[in-house]
Design an enzyme around this catalytic site. Structure first.
Site: not given
Ligand code: AMP
Length: 287
Positions: A31, A34, A37, A61, A148
């Site tokens: 969540g 940005h 996502h 985690q 990502g």
């Molecule tokens: P998170 O919500 O932080 O667990 O991220 C969800 C997904 O978004 C994960 O696969 C992250 O690697 C990806 N992600 C987070 N930040 C970025 C970014 N700046 N650019 C591309 N993917 C991202």
């Protein structure tokens, strides 16, 4: 867009979609959406028929309870973003649905999970990631799952887990989305003060310099920004052993822990540059 909160409901939805021949794309998230996502969601919309965005802040985690408590949460805003980007399902289970009483199983990838992020955050971090992602794969049964490159070690660990456990799906990895000054977008950036936000730009600046001129030059940039990194290393993007062509950094800026990385064409060692002075190290746009 439907919001589903139970495992049974998600599995039934996926079974029905699959019976209709729809390819299921999953974007796992915690969540606070940005641009990073959004980029994954756009890829999922384009690459699948049934697009599922999961929203679950996974307690397993987090190595630091304060980090978990401070993690930004705004489901209503996130739901609006997912709907705007064409999600068919927002899968947002409560913690007790994911980890019911008596839950005891752990999935892990030892070795790969023990260095860099794993060494700093402890062995529970990637075990928590693997366990929840394995569960999400079984709950959603996607054909494609989108991640990502920003979390490069997570990608390497999940690739290995997917292969080792024969999950019948493809992983698609999307490039890191950045702010105008290079800072990698992150849900944690919202916690930075104005001064910290300026300092945080030093991470991507250092990676850029390291990609061109080697790790020592990158280290000097970090020092110039007043950043003492937890690690700043060139590792293999699959094994995470040194040396390699993935330059990864983690550092605290104020109280906020940030990570970033860049993939280069070949290891950015001074020796290699010396041996091939004309062959400038090129920063690759995609993993
Ligand atoms: P998170 O919500 O932080 O667990 O991220 C969800 C997904 O978004 C994960 O696969 C992250 O690697 C990806 N992600 C987070 N930040 C970025 C970014 N700046 N650019 C591309 N993917 C991202």
């Amino acid at each position: 867009m439907r919001t589903i909160r139970t495992v049974a409901g998600m599995q039934a939805h996926s079974r029905a979609a699959r019976a209709e021949g729809r390819r299921i794309g999953l974007v796992p998230t915690m969540g606070a959406f940005h641009g990073g996502h959004e980029s994954l969601m756009r890829a999922a919309r384009a690459g699948s028929d049934e697009m599922v965005v999961s929203l679950f802040v996974n307690p397993a985690q987090f190595d630091d309870p304060r980090d978990l408590a401070a993690y930004p949460r705004d489901e209503a805003r996130d739901a609006a973003v997912a709907e705007r980007l064409g999600a068919d399902v927002l899968f947002a289970p409560p913690p007790e649905e994911v980890y019911p009483a008596g839950f005891a199983t752990t999935v892990g990838v030892p070795g790969l999970s023990d260095v860099l992020e794993g060494a700093r955050r402890g062995p529970a971090h990637f075990a928590g990631v693997c366990t929840v992602v394995a569960k999400l794969f079984n709950m959603v049964a996607p054909d494609i799952a989108y991640f990502g490159q920003k979390d490069a070690q997570q990608v390497a660990v999940l690739r290995r887990m997917t292969r080792d456990l024969d999950f019948p799906l493809a992983l698609e990895v999307l490039p890191t989305i950045r702010e105008a000054d290079g800072l990698a977008m992150s849900s944690r950036n919202a916690r930075l003060s104005a001064a910290e936000r300026a300092q945080a730009a030093g991470l991507s600046a250092a990676l850029k310099v390291a990609a061109e001129d080697g790790l020592e030059a990158g280290r000097a940039v970090l020092a110039a920004y007043g950043i003492a990194p937890e690690y700043f290393a060139a590792v293999d993007p699959d094994t995470f052993e040194e040396p390699g062509r993935l330059i990864a950094v983690a550092a605290r800026v104020g109280d906020t822990r940030l990570i970033d990385n860049v993939l280069i064409e070949r290891a950015a060692t001074p020796e290699r540059r010396g041996a091939d002075p004309k062959g400038a190290v090129r920063v690759l746009p995609t993993p």
